[in-house]
Each structure stands twice: as C-alpha cells, then as structure tokens.
Design an enzyme around this catalytic site. Structure first.
Site, short mmCIF file in Angstrom:
data_model
loop_
_atom_site.label_atom_id
_atom_site.label_comp_id
_atom_site.label_asym_id
_atom_site.label_seq_id
_atom_site.Cartn_x
_atom_site.Cartn_y
_atom_site.Cartn_z
N GLU A 265 -6.05 5.13 -10.04
CA GLU A 265 -5.82 6.43 -10.66
C GLU A 265 -4.55 6.39 -11.51
O GLU A 265 -4.51 6.88 -12.64
CB GLU A 265 -5.66 7.53 -9.61
N CYS B 212 -5.05 8.29 -2.62
CA CYS B 212 -3.82 8.24 -1.83
C CYS B 212 -2.87 9.37 -2.24
O CYS B 212 -3.02 10.01 -3.29
CB CYS B 212 -3.12 6.89 -1.97
N ILE C 81 -4.30 -2.73 -9.36
CA ILE C 81 -3.69 -4.02 -9.73
C ILE C 81 -2.65 -4.36 -8.66
O ILE C 81 -1.61 -3.70 -8.58
CB ILE C 81 -3.02 -3.92 -11.11
N1 THU Z 1 -5.85 2.32 -3.85
C1 THU Z 1 -6.15 2.88 -5.06
O1 THU Z 1 -6.28 2.18 -6.07
N2 THU Z 1 -6.29 4.22 -5.11
C2 THU Z 1 -6.20 5.04 -4.03
O2 THU Z 1 -6.19 6.25 -4.18
C3 THU Z 1 -6.17 4.46 -2.69
C4 THU Z 1 -5.65 3.07 -2.63
C5 THU Z 1 -5.68 0.86 -3.79
C6 THU Z 1 -4.29 0.39 -3.51
C7 THU Z 1 -4.54 -0.99 -2.97
O3 THU Z 1 -4.70 -1.89 -4.08
C8 THU Z 1 -5.88 -0.88 -2.27
O4 THU Z 1 -6.48 0.31 -2.76
C9 THU Z 1 -5.79 -0.81 -0.75
O5 THU Z 1 -4.87 0.14 -0.36
#
Ligand code: THU
Length: 131
Positions: free
Chosen positions: A56, A87, A44
């Site tokens: 996550e 991440c 989001i």
């Molecule tokens: N993002 C995630 O939702 N999970 C991760 O583990 C990696 C990154 C999202 C954050 C952002 O909305 C988009 O991916 C690009 O970084």
C-alpha cells in the site's frame, strides 16, 4: 470489464512482482486517483527486515512522488484465506491522503472480497486536524 475489476486485476497481478524473499507473503495494491490514473504497489522487503515497505505504501509513495494528491479508491490483495487486513502503518498513510469515506477493497484467495472505508479501517484516526 468494469473499472473496478481492472483495479482488482492490477492489485492481484502485483502479487507476482512482490519482492518477498524473507516472509514469502506477497501483497499487491492498486491506488486509483480521482481522475482515474492507477498506481500499482507491491511489498519490497530487505535483509534488514524493518526496512521492508508494504504494498500500500509503495503505491501511495509512487503516486504522491508523481504529484498526485487526490485518490478515489484503493484495492489491496493477498494470498490469504480471508480478505487481507492492511497493517496499521498503511492505515495511517491512507488517513493522511484519503477522505475517511474513501472505499478500500480487500481481496483474498478464491475471490474473497471485503469492502471497507478508510474510517472503518482506522476509527478515531489521527490527522492534521489533531495537531
Ligand atoms: N505487508 C504489506 O505489504 N501490507 C500490509 O498491509 C500487511 C503487511 C507486507 C509486509 C511484509 O513484506 C509482509 O507483508 C509480511 O508482513
């Protein structure tokens, strides 16, 4: 269908609900409790970019705010050529709530899949034991 395939489907379906007007990079998650309940997560984003919440952490915060504390599996899905890589912030949240040996299934496009554990994702993790 196996339970695991169901969890994968929940994570993949979340990709269509992700709110990603800035990155156009949807991520989906399915967090499974030890008693088999599932919590779907998706990223989001926000015009103030740093406020964006990963898929996550959405799943963990939904579950934990409903009183859940014990988890058995996490699936993370992305529209990525390789299995998606969570991440660092989300790895730290996994370390907070999951056993090091808990399995994490990482999904990409075209059926790409990687099986890891929380500890493989975050070796030498910082936890309450370090305080
Ligand atoms: N993002 C995630 O939702 N999970 C991760 O583990 C990696 C990154 C999202 C954050 C952002 O909305 C988009 O991916 C690009 O970084």
């Amino acid at each position: 269908m196996t339970a695991k395939q169901e969890w994968i489907d929940v994570a993949v379906k979340a990709l269509d609900k992700a709110y990603v007007p800035y990155s156009h990079f949807p991520v989906g998650a399915c967090l499974v409790t030890k008693d088999g309940k599932i919590y779907q997560g998706l990223n989001i984003e926000n015009a103030s970019y740093g406020l964006s919440n990963c898929a996550e952490r959405t799943a963990f915060f939904k579950a934990v705010s409903e009183g859940e504390r014990e988890f058995s599996h996490l699936v993370v899905a992305g529209h990525t050529p390789e299995a998606i890589s969570p991440c660092g912030a989300c790895r730290q949240v996994m370390a907070e709530f999951c056993a090091p040996e808990m399995p994490v299934t990482l999904i990409g496009d075209h059926g790409v899949k990687k099986e890891m554990t929380v500890e493989q994702l975050l070796p030498y993790m910082f936890t309450e034991k370090d305080l």
